[in-house]
Write a protein that holds these residues in place. Structure first.
Motif, PDB file in Angstrom:
ATOM      1  N   CYS A 382      69.233  66.138 -81.428  1.00 41.23           N
ATOM      2  CA  CYS A 382      69.225  64.738 -81.859  1.00 41.23           C
ATOM      3  C   CYS A 382      70.066  63.931 -80.868  1.00 41.23           C
ATOM      4  O   CYS A 382      71.277  64.150 -80.765  1.00 41.23           O
ATOM      5  N   ASN A 383      69.441  63.042 -80.131  1.00 40.57           N
ATOM      6  CA  ASN A 383      70.132  62.264 -79.111  1.00 40.57           C
ATOM      7  C   ASN A 383      70.835  61.073 -79.759  1.00 40.57           C
ATOM      8  O   ASN A 383      70.378  59.933 -79.689  1.00 40.57           O
ATOM      9  N   LEU A 384      71.955  61.359 -80.417  1.00 40.77           N
ATOM     10  CA  LEU A 384      72.685  60.310 -81.132  1.00 40.77           C
ATOM     11  C   LEU A 384      73.168  59.205 -80.198  1.00 40.77           C
ATOM     12  O   LEU A 384      73.201  58.031 -80.576  1.00 40.77           O
ATOM     13  N   ILE A 385      73.577  59.571 -78.996  1.00 35.78           N
ATOM     14  CA  ILE A 385      74.122  58.581 -78.061  1.00 35.78           C
ATOM     15  C   ILE A 385      73.091  57.487 -77.778  1.00 35.78           C
ATOM     16  O   ILE A 385      73.391  56.290 -77.852  1.00 35.78           O
ATOM     17  N   SER A 386      71.874  57.885 -77.461  1.00 34.35           N
ATOM     18  CA  SER A 386      70.826  56.907 -77.170  1.00 34.35           C
ATOM     19  C   SER A 386      70.519  56.049 -78.396  1.00 34.35           C
ATOM     20  O   SER A 386      70.346  54.831 -78.295  1.00 34.35           O
ATOM     21  N   LEU A 387      70.480  56.698 -79.577  1.00 38.96           N
ATOM     22  CA  LEU A 387      70.198  55.944 -80.800  1.00 38.96           C
ATOM     23  C   LEU A 387      71.279  54.897 -81.063  1.00 38.96           C
ATOM     24  O   LEU A 387      70.985  53.760 -81.448  1.00 38.96           O
ATOM     25  N   ALA A 408      82.418  61.184 -80.826  1.00 38.41           N
ATOM     26  CA  ALA A 408      83.335  60.137 -80.368  1.00 38.41           C
ATOM     27  C   ALA A 408      83.616  60.264 -78.870  1.00 38.41           C
ATOM     28  O   ALA A 408      83.638  59.266 -78.136  1.00 38.41           O
ATOM     29  N   SER A 409      83.809  61.486 -78.403  1.00 44.69           N
ATOM     30  CA  SER A 409      84.086  61.713 -76.976  1.00 44.69           C
ATOM     31  C   SER A 409      82.909  61.295 -76.113  1.00 44.69           C
ATOM     32  O   SER A 409      83.093  60.692 -75.040  1.00 44.69           O
ATOM     33  N   ARG A 410      81.687  61.602 -76.550  1.00 42.57           N
ATOM     34  CA  ARG A 410      80.501  61.201 -75.781  1.00 42.57           C
ATOM     35  C   ARG A 410      80.357  59.686 -75.763  1.00 42.57           C
ATOM     36  O   ARG A 410      79.992  59.093 -74.740  1.00 42.57           O
ATOM     37  N   LEU A 411      80.639  59.039 -76.894  1.00 45.26           N
ATOM     38  CA  LEU A 411      80.561  57.578 -76.937  1.00 45.26           C
ATOM     39  C   LEU A 411      81.564  56.953 -75.974  1.00 45.26           C
ATOM     40  O   LEU A 411      81.246  55.985 -75.262  1.00 45.26           O
ATOM     41  N   GLY A 417      83.323  53.238 -76.701  1.00 50.09           N
ATOM     42  CA  GLY A 417      84.480  53.629 -77.499  1.00 50.09           C
ATOM     43  C   GLY A 417      84.820  52.672 -78.619  1.00 50.09           C
ATOM     44  O   GLY A 417      85.553  53.027 -79.551  1.00 50.09           O
ATOM     45  N   ASP A 418      84.284  51.430 -78.551  1.00 46.97           N
ATOM     46  CA  ASP A 418      84.571  50.455 -79.609  1.00 46.97           C
ATOM     47  C   ASP A 418      83.581  50.535 -80.769  1.00 46.97           C
ATOM     48  O   ASP A 418      83.663  49.753 -81.725  1.00 46.97           O
ATOM     49  N   VAL A 419      82.644  51.488 -80.729  1.00 42.84           N
ATOM     50  CA  VAL A 419      81.717  51.687 -81.856  1.00 42.84           C
ATOM     51  C   VAL A 419      82.515  52.174 -83.063  1.00 42.84           C
ATOM     52  O   VAL A 419      83.377  53.050 -82.948  1.00 42.84           O
ATOM     53  N   THR A 420      82.228  51.601 -84.237  1.00 46.18           N
ATOM     54  CA  THR A 420      82.912  52.019 -85.465  1.00 46.18           C
ATOM     55  C   THR A 420      82.173  53.191 -86.102  1.00 46.18           C
ATOM     56  O   THR A 420      80.964  53.130 -86.312  1.00 46.18           O
ATOM     57  N   LEU A 421      82.916  54.254 -86.383  1.00 43.42           N
ATOM     58  CA  LEU A 421      82.340  55.431 -87.038  1.00 43.42           C
ATOM     59  C   LEU A 421      82.855  55.519 -88.465  1.00 43.42           C
ATOM     60  O   LEU A 421      84.065  55.621 -88.698  1.00 43.42           O
ATOM     61  N   TYR A 422      81.942  55.461 -89.422  1.00 45.10           N
ATOM     62  CA  TYR A 422      82.266  55.718 -90.824  1.00 45.10           C
ATOM     63  C   TYR A 422      81.997  57.204 -91.067  1.00 45.10           C
ATOM     64  O   TYR A 422      80.894  57.684 -90.813  1.00 45.10           O
ATOM     65  N   VAL A 423      82.990  57.921 -91.551  1.00 43.37           N
ATOM     66  CA  VAL A 423      82.881  59.367 -91.719  1.00 43.37           C
ATOM     67  C   VAL A 423      83.001  59.724 -93.197  1.00 43.37           C
ATOM     68  O   VAL A 423      83.878  59.208 -93.905  1.00 43.37           O
ATOM     69  N   GLU A 540      75.723  58.621 -61.985  1.00 46.29           N
ATOM     70  CA  GLU A 540      76.133  57.262 -62.357  1.00 46.29           C
ATOM     71  C   GLU A 540      75.057  56.563 -63.185  1.00 46.29           C
ATOM     72  O   GLU A 540      75.353  55.850 -64.149  1.00 46.29           O
ATOM     73  N   ASN A 541      73.796  56.754 -62.811  1.00 47.46           N
ATOM     74  CA  ASN A 541      72.710  56.128 -63.582  1.00 47.46           C
ATOM     75  C   ASN A 541      72.580  56.748 -64.977  1.00 47.46           C
ATOM     76  O   ASN A 541      72.291  56.052 -65.953  1.00 47.46           O
ATOM     77  N   LYS A 542      72.807  58.054 -65.075  1.00 47.95           N
ATOM     78  CA  LYS A 542      72.806  58.694 -66.388  1.00 47.95           C
ATOM     79  C   LYS A 542      73.858  58.049 -67.288  1.00 47.95           C
ATOM     80  O   LYS A 542      73.599  57.733 -68.458  1.00 47.95           O
ATOM     81  N   LYS A 543      75.042  57.840 -66.727  1.00 51.49           N
ATOM     82  CA  LYS A 543      76.132  57.254 -67.498  1.00 51.49           C
ATOM     83  C   LYS A 543      75.845  55.800 -67.847  1.00 51.49           C
ATOM     84  O   LYS A 543      76.080  55.362 -68.979  1.00 51.49           O
ATOM     85  N   LYS A 544      75.305  55.049 -66.893  1.00 49.43           N
ATOM     86  CA  LYS A 544      75.035  53.622 -67.131  1.00 49.43           C
ATOM     87  C   LYS A 544      74.038  53.419 -68.269  1.00 49.43           C
ATOM     88  O   LYS A 544      74.210  52.536 -69.117  1.00 49.43           O
ATOM     89  N   PHE A 545      72.985  54.253 -68.305  1.00 54.08           N
ATOM     90  CA  PHE A 545      71.940  54.077 -69.319  1.00 54.08           C
ATOM     91  C   PHE A 545      72.184  54.936 -70.568  1.00 54.08           C
ATOM     92  O   PHE A 545      71.383  54.919 -71.494  1.00 54.08           O
ATOM     93  N   ALA A 546      73.304  55.666 -70.575  1.00 57.57           N
ATOM     94  CA  ALA A 546      73.710  56.478 -71.735  1.00 57.57           C
ATOM     95  C   ALA A 546      72.592  57.407 -72.207  1.00 57.57           C
ATOM     96  O   ALA A 546      72.296  57.506 -73.398  1.00 57.57           O
TER      97      ALA A 546
END
Length: 658
Positions: A382-387, A408-411, A417-423, A540-546
Motif C-alpha cells: 500500500c503506497n501510503l506516501i503517494s496517497l 512518519a519517517s517516510r513522510l 513532516g507537517d502532516v497530522t497523524l491521528y493514531v 532526487e526526482n523520486k524524492k521530489k514526486f514522493a
C-alpha cells in the motif's frame, strides 16, 4: 408408527425432536408436564405427548409404536426416570440411547456436594443469604436451614402450582422469584446483588442449563457456588454426536448453518445485535484467539484458527456442529478474510456485517470519512506516501508496532513532516489509546500493532487524471530524459494497471519511472540505470514526486534485473546493445509481459524487430512520433523539431503472471 421416541425434558431433547422432524423422521415426543409439552410445536412429523409415565406405561407405548430407537434426553438429575426408560426398553426389545449433557468445568472456588441433603446440611452451618436455582421439587429439603424464611431466595418456574407449593413451605413474597430461563450472567449477577447473597445453590446442568452463566455471576459478585453433583455417572452421546449417529441411522445428510460475523473492533460493546445473536447461538465458535476470547460464551466449543483453509477443513470434518460462527475483526466487507471463506465454503454462509474500524475511529476523532481515501497497509502493499501526498485525508489500517514511526519517517523524508497523524490503538478495549501529532514528532514512536491511522494533509495536491507531467517539473542535469509527448504515448501503449509491477530499463532521469509509479500506485516500479550522474538525478526526482513505490536499481541490464520480481510491464528506453538478452529475461520472468520500446536510431529499431521476430511476440504496434515545439524569437514563434522516435509495443504469448 413412529421411527423414534424421544423423552424430551431438556433443551437437548427439544432440539433432537425438531432436528428429526426437520429431516422428515417421524418422532413421538414425551414431556413430563403440560408446560414442557408446550415448548414443542407439533407438525406432520412430530407428535407431542405430555404427562408422567410409569415403567409399564413406557413399555406399552414402545410395544404399540415399535420405534427403531428410544432417545433418553431427560434431565441429568432425573436418575429414576432414566432407570425406568432403560428398563422399559429392555423389556420391549427396543434400542435405547442416552443423550448426555456435558458437565461444566470444575470451579476451584465452589463447594461440591453429593446430594440436596448434603447441600442443606452444609448451608446450615453458614451465615448469609442463599440463592436457590435448583427448582421447586426439592425445596422442602432446604427448610431445615436455620432462619430459612429470611435467608432463602428461590428461583422457580412461574407456574401457579409451583408458586403455591413454594408458598406452602413459607417461601413467598420477595423470597420467591417466578421466572423461565435461560438466564444470562448479567441477570444472575443482578439477582445476587439485589438479594445480597453469599451462596448460590445449583446443579451441574451444563451449558444448555445455564451453568456457566451462574458460575460467571458468582465470580463477579464474590459469591460461593454450592454445586450438587450428578446422581449417576453415565455413558451416552452428546447432542452433537447424536445428530451424526441419527443421520447415519436414518440415512439423511447433515446440514450446517455457518455465519461469518464481523465483531467490530473486538470488545463486546461493538457487536451488533444480529452478530451477538449469531455468536450466542453457535455450537462452534471459530476465530483468532483475541477475537474469540472477546465474544465466546462460557463452555462454548471454540477453535482458535484464522487460516481460511484450516477453518474450512475443520468445519467439513465436524458436521456434528449444526451452527457455526466464524468471528472476523471489524466488518466482513472491510479488508476482511470473509471473501476467501465465502469462496471456499461455496457461498453457503450467512454474512453478518460488523462495525468497521474506519467508522468507529473517525467518529472518535470527530472527522467524516466520506471524503477519505481508505486503504489497509496490514499485510499488503500500500503506497501510503503517494496517497497522502495527493489526498487531504487518508485512513489506513496498520499492523506493526513501528508502523506509525515508519510512516512518519517516510513522510519526513519526502518533505511532508507537517502532516497530522491521528493514531488509534486497541480500539474499543479498556486500554484504547487515541491521539494526534505532526509526523515530524512521531518518527521514533512505538505503539501497539493493533492500530489505525488517519493522515490529514492540508497541502495535498490532487493527482492529474492523465499522464503527462510537464518536462519542466523534472530535475534534469545532463542525463537524457524521455520528453513529455513521447512519454505520454509510451505510457498509453503500456496499458498500466494500478497494481502493475514495472521495469524502466535505462531510466535516465526517471521521468518515465516517476509517471509509472504515480499510475501504478498500488504496484511497484524498478528503475534500472548504469550511469552515476543519472542515478543521482533519479534519486532526487523520486524524492521530489514522493513516489515511495519506486526502487532504483544501479547496474547494467539484463544482469541488474536478475533478482527482481516478475514484471507485468516493461519500458525499454536504453538497452546498451543488449536488447535480445533483456527481452529474453523479461519473458523468462513473465511470458505474457507487456513491453514498450523507444528507439532513436535505426540500429535500435533493427535490434527490437529482430527480438520480436525471434521470440514470437504478439500484439505488435509501431508508431513513429515526430514532435516540434515553438521557440520565441523576438515577437515570433519558430517551431523547433525534436528527434523522431520509434515507439514499439508488443506482448509475450505465454500465460500471464499476476
Amino acid at each position: 408408527m413412529y421411527k423414534a421416541i424421544v423423552f424430551a425434558g431438556t433443551t437437548e431433547g427439544y432440539a433432537l425432536c425438531e432436528f428429526l422432524a426437520e429431516n422428515r423422521v417421524s418422532v413421538y415426543a414425551c414431556a413430563a408436564t403440560e408446560y414442557g409439552g408446550s415448548l414443542l410445536q407439533e407438525n406432520e412429523f412430530l407428535h407431542v405427548s405430555a404427562g408422567r409415565l410409569k415403567t409399564e406405561d413406557m413399555e406399552e407405548l414402545f410395544r404399540k409404536e415399535n420405534p427403531e430407537i428410544v432417545l433418553d434426553a431427560t434431565h441429568p438429575y432425573a436418575a429414576e426416570v432414566t432407570k425406568n426408560i432403560r428398563t422399559a426398553c429392555e423389556s420391549a426389545g427396543v434400542l435405547y440411547q442416552r443423550i448426555l449433557r456435558p458437565e461444566g468445568e470444575k470451579n476451584s472456588e465452589a463447594i461440591y456436594v453429593e446430594s440436596t441433603e448434603e447441600a442443606a446440611a452444609f448451608l446450615s452451618g453458614t451465615e448469609g443469604n442463599i440463592f436457590l436455582t435448583t427448582g421447586s421439587k426439592e425445596l422442602a429439603k432446604f427448610t431445615g436451614i436455620p432462619d430459612y424464611k429470611e435467608r432463602l431466595f428461590a428461583r422457580v418456574l412461574s407456574i401457579p402450582s409451583v408458586i403455591r407449593s413454594c408458598a406452602e413451605l413459607g417461601i413467598e413474597g420477595k423470597h420467591l422469584i417466578g421466572m423461565q430461563g435461560p438466564f444470562s450472567a448479567e441477570i444472575n449477577e443482578a439477582m445476587l446483588r439485589q438479594f445480597q447473597c453469599s451462596y448460590l445453590v445449583t446443579k451441574d446442568t451444563g451449558l444448555a442449563g445455564g451453568f456457566p452463566e451462574k458460575m460467571e455471576a458468582c465470580q463477579r459478585c464474590g459469591v460461593t457456588p454450592v454445586i450438587i453433583g450428578r446422581p449417576l455417572k453415565e455413558e451416552g452421546l452428546s447432542l452433537q454426536d447424536a445428530r451424526v449417529f441419527l443421520s447415519k441411522m436414518f440415512g439423511f445428510t447433515l446440514s450446517q448453518k455457518i455465519s461469518l460475523v464481523g465483531i467490530g473492533m473486538g470488545a463486546e460493546k461493538t457487536l451488533t445485535l444480529e452478530g451477538k445473536k449469531a455468536l450466542n447461538a453457535a455450537e462452534l465458535l471459530i476465530g483468532a484467539k483475541r477475537m474469540t476470547e472477546a465474544v465466546q460464551k462460557p463452555g462454548q466449543m471454540v477453535l482458535h484458527e484464522y487460516r481460511s483453509e484450516k477453518i474450512v477443513e475443520y468445519i467439513r470434518e465436524h458436521p456434528k456442529y449444526r451452527t457455526v460462527a466464524i468471528a472476523l475483526s471489524g466488518d466482513v466487507g472491510f479488508y476482511s478474510g470473509a471473501k476467501k471463506l465465502i469462496d471456499q465454503l461455496d457461498g453457503n454462509v450467512e454474512v453478518i456485517c460488523g462495525i468497521s474500524s474506519v467508522v468507529y475511529f473517525m467518529s472518535k476523532i470527530g472527522l467524516s470519512w466520506d471524503d477519505a481515501k481508505i486503504v489497509s497497509a496490514h499485510g499488503r502493499n500500500c503506497n501510503l506516501i503517494s496517497l497522502i501526498r495527493h489526498n487531504p485525508k487518508v485512513f489506513s489500517i496498520l499492523g506493526t508496532e513501528d508502523g506509525v514511526a515508519v510512516l512518519a519517517s517516510r513522510l519526513v523524508y519526502y518533505g511532508m513532516g507537517d502532516v497530522t497523524l491521528y493514531v488509534g490503538e486497541n480500539l474499543s478495549y479498556e486500554n484504547e489509546k487515541i491521539f494526534h501529532d505532526k509526523a515530524a514528532n512521531l518518527t521514533e514512536y512505538r505503539g501497539d500493532a493493533l492500530s489505525v491511522v488517519t493522515a490529514c494533509n492540508e497541502k495535498a495536491t490532487p493527482m492529474s487524471a492523465v499522464h503527462g507531467i510537464s518536462d519542466g517539473e523534472f530535475l534534469r542535469g545532463k542525463a537524457p530524459m524521455t520528453k513529455e509527448e513521447v512519454r505520454t504515448v509510451s505510457l498509453s501503449k503500456l496499458r498500466l494497471s494500478e497494481d502493475s509491477v514495472c521495469y524502466d530499463v535505462g531510466a535516465g532521469t526517471g521521468s518515465v519511472s516517476v509517471e509509472m509509479a504515480l499510475r501504478a500506485w498500488m504496484g511497484q516500479v524498478y528503475a534500472i540505470e548504469k550511469k552515476e550522474d543519472a542515478l543521482a538525478i533519479l534519486k532526487e526526482n523520486k524524492k521530489k514526486f514522493a513516489v515511495d513505490n519506486l526502487a532504483i536499481i544501479p547496474g547494467v541490464a539484463p544482469e541488474a534485473m536478475t533478482e527482481l520480481p516478475a514484471p507485468t510491464h516493461a519500458f525499454i528506453g536504453g538497452s546498451s546493445g543488449n536488447m535480445q538478452d533483456i527481452i529474453n529475461l523479461l519473458l523468462e520472468k513473465n511470458p505474457k509481459v507487456r513491453i514498450v520500446i523507444n528507439c532513436i536510431t535505426l540500429e535500435t529499431v533493427t535490434e527490437a524487430m529482430n527480438a520480436i521476430r525471434d521470440f514470437g511476440l504478439e500484439d505488435v504496434d509501431i508508431v513513429q512520433l515526430a514532435a516540434a515545439r515553438s521557440k520565441s524569437i523576438g515577437r515570433y514563434h519558430m517551431m523547433m523539431g525534436e528527434n523522431p522516435i520509434y515507439i514499439i509495443s508488443c506482448s509475450g504469448r505465454g500465460e500471464e503472471i499476476r
